[in-house]
Design a protein around this motif. Structure first.
Motif, short mmCIF file in Angstrom:
data_model
loop_
_atom_site.label_atom_id
_atom_site.label_comp_id
_atom_site.label_asym_id
_atom_site.label_seq_id
_atom_site.Cartn_x
_atom_site.Cartn_y
_atom_site.Cartn_z
N SER A 61 -7.49 3.80 -2.05
CA SER A 61 -6.07 3.55 -1.77
C SER A 61 -5.32 3.29 -3.06
O SER A 61 -5.88 2.79 -4.05
N THR A 119 0.83 -1.20 0.00
CA THR A 119 0.00 0.00 0.00
C THR A 119 0.87 1.24 0.00
O THR A 119 1.67 1.44 0.91
N THR A 126 -6.09 8.15 7.84
CA THR A 126 -5.50 7.73 6.58
C THR A 126 -4.24 8.54 6.30
O THR A 126 -3.92 9.50 7.00
N VAL A 134 -12.31 5.43 5.00
CA VAL A 134 -11.25 5.06 4.07
C VAL A 134 -11.90 5.10 2.69
O VAL A 134 -12.68 4.23 2.34
N THR A 184 -3.33 5.69 1.54
CA THR A 184 -4.79 5.66 1.64
C THR A 184 -5.30 7.08 1.75
O THR A 184 -4.64 7.96 2.30
N VAL A 225 -4.39 0.48 4.41
CA VAL A 225 -5.62 -0.21 4.08
C VAL A 225 -5.79 -1.50 4.88
O VAL A 225 -6.87 -2.05 4.97
N ARG A 250 -12.43 2.03 -1.80
CA ARG A 250 -12.69 1.45 -0.49
C ARG A 250 -13.93 2.03 0.17
O ARG A 250 -14.21 1.72 1.33
#
Length: 250
Positions: free
Chosen positions: A85, A61, A70, A82, A64, A181, A100
């Motif tokens: 991402s 990741t 985040t 969220v 995000t 995430v 998301r």
């Protein structure tokens, strides 16, 4: 103070595309990501740098975006906790955008866009010249839109990702120790494939983008290296030659 130039570990920058996006760049919690990007008119604009400079607990990741907890804070009642991402596919090393949000309000547009579609996982490839604008949180004037400014082409981006594997990430630069995430709810919108009452299974057309020059050609067609826009996997595609201007792709 913003960085006078992009972060050396950034893969791309998020350039504000509408007024609400300028507010995201100006948010105090996002100040550690801000750099100055010169534009074609010899002016400059403030952008958010995204890449290995903010990578934290999850090794795939990059960042995000969401309302709280985040890496990049995006305020607004229409924004999910969220929202979306940016993640690296561990097989192909390409960057993908995941929606998301519970309300499924993340979208892509711009050059060669492949919008999120019902029946597909809520993810699409993003790269230079492909899905160049992302939006989130509603529509019209309520939308937050960014243009993705890539600092290298698709092939060079993959090579840069490979070169960073096993290297320490830049999480220490984030004063808020960015969430990833991995901490999102277990049940995600991307897991909704079809409605229970949907009769039968709809066959979805393969969506892809060419990467680089042709691999070869022959009497019946040309072979290209391509990337599946929905899975992030590389593949070879032969584009067949047809008379009378017709074409068919295998």
């Amino acid at each position: 103070m913003p960085r006078p130039e992009r972060h050396p570990l950034a893969l791309f920058s998020l350039k504000p595309h509408n007024p609400r996006a300028y507010g995201v760049v100006a948010h105090p919690s996002n100040s550690y990501l801000v750099s100055i990007l010169p534009d074609a008119d010899a002016n400059s604009v403030l952008v958010l740098d995204v890449g290995f400079n903010i990578r934290s607990q999850s090794r795939n990741t990059l960042a995000t975006l969401g309302r709280n907890g985040t890496d990049i804070i995006v305020d607004g009642s229409s924004i999910g906790r969220v929202q979306c991402s940016f993640e690296i596919d561990l097989d192909s090393r390409v960057v993908m955008l995941y929606d998301r949000s519970n309300a499924q309000t993340t979208q892509v547009s711009g050059d060669n866009a492949t919008p999120f579609e019902h029946g597909r996982l809520r993810r699409v490839v993003v790269q230079d010249g492909f899905n160049t604008i992302i939006g989130m949180g509603g529509g019209g004037c309520d939308l937050v839109q960014f243009e993705l400014i890539w600092h290298q082409g698709p092939i060079d981006t993959v090579e840069k990702v490979k070169s960073q594997e096993g290297m320490p990430c830049g999480a220490e630069e984030n004063p808020r120790f960015a969430r990833t995430v991995d901490e999102a709810p277990t049940v995600l919108p991307s897991q909704r494939v079809t409605r229970i009452h949907t009769p039968g299974e709809r066959k979805l057309r393969m969506r892809y983008e060419k990467v680089g020059p042709p691999l070869g050609s022959g009497q019946f067609g040309i072979v290209y290296k391509c990337i599946d826009a929905d899975s992030g996997k590389f593949m070879a595609v032969k584009i067949l030659k047809r008379p009378s201007g017709k074409s068919q792709e295998d």
